[in-house]
Scaffold this active site. Sequence first.
Site, PDB file in Angstrom:
ATOM      1  N   GLU A 151      90.372  18.116  38.727  1.00  0.00           N
ATOM      2  CA  GLU A 151      91.334  17.538  37.919  1.00  0.00           C
ATOM      3  C   GLU A 151      91.092  17.739  36.401  1.00  0.00           C
ATOM      4  O   GLU A 151      91.810  18.100  35.556  1.00  0.00           O
ATOM      5  CB  GLU A 151      91.281  16.270  37.863  1.00  0.00           C
ATOM      6  CG  GLU A 151      91.879  15.701  39.484  1.00  0.00           C
ATOM      7  CD  GLU A 151      93.556  16.345  39.438  1.00  0.00           C
ATOM      8  OE1 GLU A 151      94.378  15.620  38.972  1.00  0.00           O
ATOM      9  OE2 GLU A 151      93.713  17.293  39.872  1.00  0.00           O
ATOM     10  N   THR A 204     101.648  18.423  32.875  1.00  0.00           N
ATOM     11  CA  THR A 204     100.729  17.192  32.889  1.00  0.00           C
ATOM     12  C   THR A 204      99.890  17.230  31.284  1.00  0.00           C
ATOM     13  O   THR A 204      99.973  16.024  30.636  1.00  0.00           O
ATOM     14  CB  THR A 204      99.726  17.188  33.755  1.00  0.00           C
ATOM     15  OG1 THR A 204     100.299  17.448  34.974  1.00  0.00           O
ATOM     16  CG2 THR A 204      98.831  15.652  33.755  1.00  0.00           C
TER      17      THR A 204
END
Length: 330
Positions: A151, A204
Amino acid sequence: MEQELKEAAQQSPATGNSPQATDIKVFAPATVANVVCGFDVLGFAVNEPGDEVVMRVTNKPGITISKITGDDGRLPLDPAKNTVSVSVQHYLDSIDRKDLGLDIELHKKMPIGSGLGSSSASTVAGLFAVKTLLGDDTDVAKLLPFAMKGEEMACGHGHADNVAPALLGGFVLIRSYEPLDVIRLPHPPGLYCAIVFPDVDVPTREARQIIRNKILMKDAVTQWGNIAGLVSGLYTQDIDLIGRSMQDVLVEPVRSILIPDFYIMRELAMQAGAVSFGISGSGPSVFAFTRDEETARQITQTLQKHLAGIKINSNSYVSTINDAGPRVLG
């Protein structure tokens, strides 16, 4: 994070035993992160969509990625730049298995940049695959620090609200990041999730950058009251309490600007019987909780019809909360 990696390594088998199998295919699910009021601390897994990883043991030490499908050429085949291989390499390093050769095929079965944990699903599938190949029977939660490394590469921040539910299944609370403390929460068994992914681009990284760094005390009080109410509703299986607790005064007002007709869609969903409505992760996907499958499907149809009316294509999914997490296929 480095401490969590060390602890995970200490609880994983650092043996030189041969893998119990030579190939494996694994599915890992999409996730809804934040769950409106729980920015970076709440998330849950759904049954669909998800990603698949095929992993094979090879004779040459090191990791290769031989194929990626469903990504329109957007993801790197270079193992040093792909979240799946990078996370798997961290895991292998931690158990001193640099001798192992692995080839990875990644099959994207969900849209990239959807706000549904696309990178998380891929990473978790890869980690679960290598763990299973090696016959590592330690708690699957030990993979979480390695998944968070993926991530960190994908969006610049190693948060766990996507990877934790993808890995553990169910509804998950991240109580703390330092030290990492993750709790699996109960939920009403009849709770359905209606998801609509509008085909618009909300990266994101950019979605994180527009969030305010400072907030008013009154907003903070409202937010943590809602988080506590949502968790209480999950434990008591009080769907009404879940619904009225899912309000966000901190992140949604900013991120909603990036999603066309967000508030119109919310109004349409609530009129159609939604318990709650909000942004999935950083968007652009939106989701609603409902008490039954029929209402969930009606909501997705209504929202997709509205989006088509403003010339935006979309995908939709209806699911209960997925308590299983990743699984071996075939």
